[in-house]
Design a protein around this motif. Structure first.
Motif, PDB file in Angstrom:
ATOM      1  N   ARG A 142       0.839  -1.194   0.000  1.00 24.42           N
ATOM      2  CA  ARG A 142       0.000   0.000   0.000  1.00 24.42           C
ATOM      3  C   ARG A 142       0.884   1.257   0.000  1.00 24.42           C
ATOM      4  O   ARG A 142       0.654   2.180  -0.781  1.00 24.42           O
ATOM      5  CB  ARG A 142      -0.942   0.020   1.212  1.00 24.42           C
ATOM      6  CG  ARG A 142      -1.960   1.157   1.146  1.00 24.42           C
ATOM      7  CD  ARG A 142      -2.723   1.303   2.447  1.00 24.42           C
ATOM      8  NE  ARG A 142      -1.885   1.842   3.510  1.00 24.42           N
ATOM      9  CZ  ARG A 142      -1.489   3.115   3.608  1.00 24.42           C
ATOM     10  NH1 ARG A 142      -1.851   3.997   2.706  1.00 24.42           N
ATOM     11  NH2 ARG A 142      -0.738   3.519   4.609  1.00 24.42           N
ATOM     12  N   LEU A 143       1.885   1.271   0.852  1.00 24.43           N
ATOM     13  CA  LEU A 143       2.782   2.432   0.919  1.00 24.43           C
ATOM     14  C   LEU A 143       3.519   2.642  -0.404  1.00 24.43           C
ATOM     15  O   LEU A 143       3.662   3.771  -0.863  1.00 24.43           O
ATOM     16  CB  LEU A 143       3.784   2.268   2.059  1.00 24.43           C
ATOM     17  CG  LEU A 143       3.204   2.353   3.472  1.00 24.43           C
ATOM     18  CD1 LEU A 143       4.259   1.977   4.500  1.00 24.43           C
ATOM     19  CD2 LEU A 143       2.638   3.736   3.746  1.00 24.43           C
ATOM     20  N   TRP A 144       3.969   1.545  -1.024  1.00 23.46           N
ATOM     21  CA  TRP A 144       4.673   1.653  -2.295  1.00 23.46           C
ATOM     22  C   TRP A 144       3.738   2.186  -3.384  1.00 23.46           C
ATOM     23  O   TRP A 144       4.129   3.031  -4.189  1.00 23.46           O
ATOM     24  CB  TRP A 144       5.272   0.305  -2.692  1.00 23.46           C
ATOM     25  CG  TRP A 144       6.142   0.386  -3.906  1.00 23.46           C
ATOM     26  CD1 TRP A 144       5.910  -0.198  -5.113  1.00 23.46           C
ATOM     27  CD2 TRP A 144       7.363   1.103  -4.048  1.00 23.46           C
ATOM     28  NE1 TRP A 144       6.916   0.106  -5.990  1.00 23.46           N
ATOM     29  CE2 TRP A 144       7.832   0.903  -5.362  1.00 23.46           C
ATOM     30  CE3 TRP A 144       8.125   1.897  -3.194  1.00 23.46           C
ATOM     31  CZ2 TRP A 144       9.003   1.473  -5.845  1.00 23.46           C
ATOM     32  CZ3 TRP A 144       9.292   2.466  -3.674  1.00 23.46           C
ATOM     33  CH2 TRP A 144       9.719   2.250  -4.977  1.00 23.46           C
ATOM     34  N   GLY A 145       2.492   1.704  -3.396  1.00 17.96           N
ATOM     35  CA  GLY A 145       1.512   2.204  -4.357  1.00 17.96           C
ATOM     36  C   GLY A 145       1.269   3.691  -4.198  1.00 17.96           C
ATOM     37  O   GLY A 145       1.212   4.434  -5.186  1.00 17.96           O
ATOM     38  N   MET A 146       1.155   4.131  -2.979  1.00 15.48           N
ATOM     39  CA  MET A 146       0.923   5.551  -2.722  1.00 15.48           C
ATOM     40  C   MET A 146       2.170   6.357  -3.119  1.00 15.48           C
ATOM     41  O   MET A 146       2.056   7.443  -3.665  1.00 15.48           O
ATOM     42  CB  MET A 146       0.568   5.784  -1.255  1.00 15.48           C
ATOM     43  CG  MET A 146      -0.660   5.011  -0.782  1.00 15.48           C
ATOM     44  SD  MET A 146      -2.138   5.289  -1.761  1.00 15.48           S
ATOM     45  CE  MET A 146      -2.782   6.712  -0.932  1.00 15.48           C
ATOM     46  N   LYS A 147       3.354   5.806  -2.889  1.00 11.87           N
ATOM     47  CA  LYS A 147       4.587   6.484  -3.270  1.00 11.87           C
ATOM     48  C   LYS A 147       4.703   6.617  -4.789  1.00 11.87           C
ATOM     49  O   LYS A 147       5.303   7.570  -5.285  1.00 11.87           O
ATOM     50  CB  LYS A 147       5.790   5.722  -2.706  1.00 11.87           C
ATOM     51  CG  LYS A 147       7.103   6.430  -2.906  1.00 11.87           C
ATOM     52  CD  LYS A 147       8.202   5.742  -2.124  1.00 11.87           C
ATOM     53  CE  LYS A 147       9.544   6.350  -2.339  1.00 11.87           C
ATOM     54  NZ  LYS A 147       9.750   7.636  -1.728  1.00 11.87           N
ATOM     55  N   GLN A 148       4.091   5.692  -5.526  1.00  8.54           N
ATOM     56  CA  GLN A 148       4.115   5.748  -6.990  1.00  8.54           C
ATOM     57  C   GLN A 148       3.118   6.763  -7.540  1.00  8.54           C
ATOM     58  O   GLN A 148       3.076   7.025  -8.737  1.00  8.54           O
ATOM     59  CB  GLN A 148       3.831   4.372  -7.601  1.00  8.54           C
ATOM     60  CG  GLN A 148       4.753   3.272  -7.130  1.00  8.54           C
ATOM     61  CD  GLN A 148       6.208   3.670  -7.125  1.00  8.54           C
ATOM     62  OE1 GLN A 148       6.768   4.057  -8.143  1.00  8.54           O
ATOM     63  NE2 GLN A 148       6.843   3.578  -5.960  1.00  8.54           N
ATOM     64  N   GLY A 149       2.273   7.307  -6.654  1.00 11.95           N
ATOM     65  CA  GLY A 149       1.334   8.337  -7.070  1.00 11.95           C
ATOM     66  C   GLY A 149      -0.125   7.960  -6.985  1.00 11.95           C
ATOM     67  O   GLY A 149      -0.992   8.748  -7.367  1.00 11.95           O
TER      68      GLY A 149
END
Length: 114
Positions: A84-91
């Motif tokens: 989830r954090l990585w997805g949010m970091k990708q935008g």
């Protein structure tokens, strides 16, 4: 963008019942072209897809001037907090883990478009 046809059907039905128009694309590279040409209000993608992950798709769309401001919602069975954090970091504007309800999806769309 969803790699599973039955899951794609379900998401499409949820969105249509929520009053949304749906443009369905089954290949990530087509999604980039469609998003650039059609400028949808929101993009919904899975993470695991053939040819390009949803994370890669998100980065590509966010890095292109024509699609950078289109909100993206990731819907995935990858339910670890790091995903989830990585997805949010990708935008991504939102990250839903499967299974999710029609209400959860439509709420995420509404919030992403706000």
């Amino acid at each position: 963008m969803e790699d599973n046809a039955s899951q794609m059907d379900l998401i499409e039905n949820y969105l249509r019942e929520g009053g949304h128009t749906v443009i369905r694309v089954s290949k990530p590279k087509e999604a980039v072209t469609h998003a650039t040409n059609k400028k949808p209000d929101v993009i919904i993608t899975d993470v695991v897809m053939p040819g390009m992950s949803g994370f890669e798709l998100c980065r590509k769309l966010k890095g292109h001037p024509a699609t950078a401001n289109i909100p993206i919602i990731i819907c995935s069975s990858k339910n670890q907090e790091i995903d989830r954090l990585w997805g949010m970091k990708q935008g991504a504007k939102a990250y839903l883990t499967k299974p999710f309800s029609q209400e959860q999806l439509n709420r995420a769309v509404k919030l992403a478009m706000a």
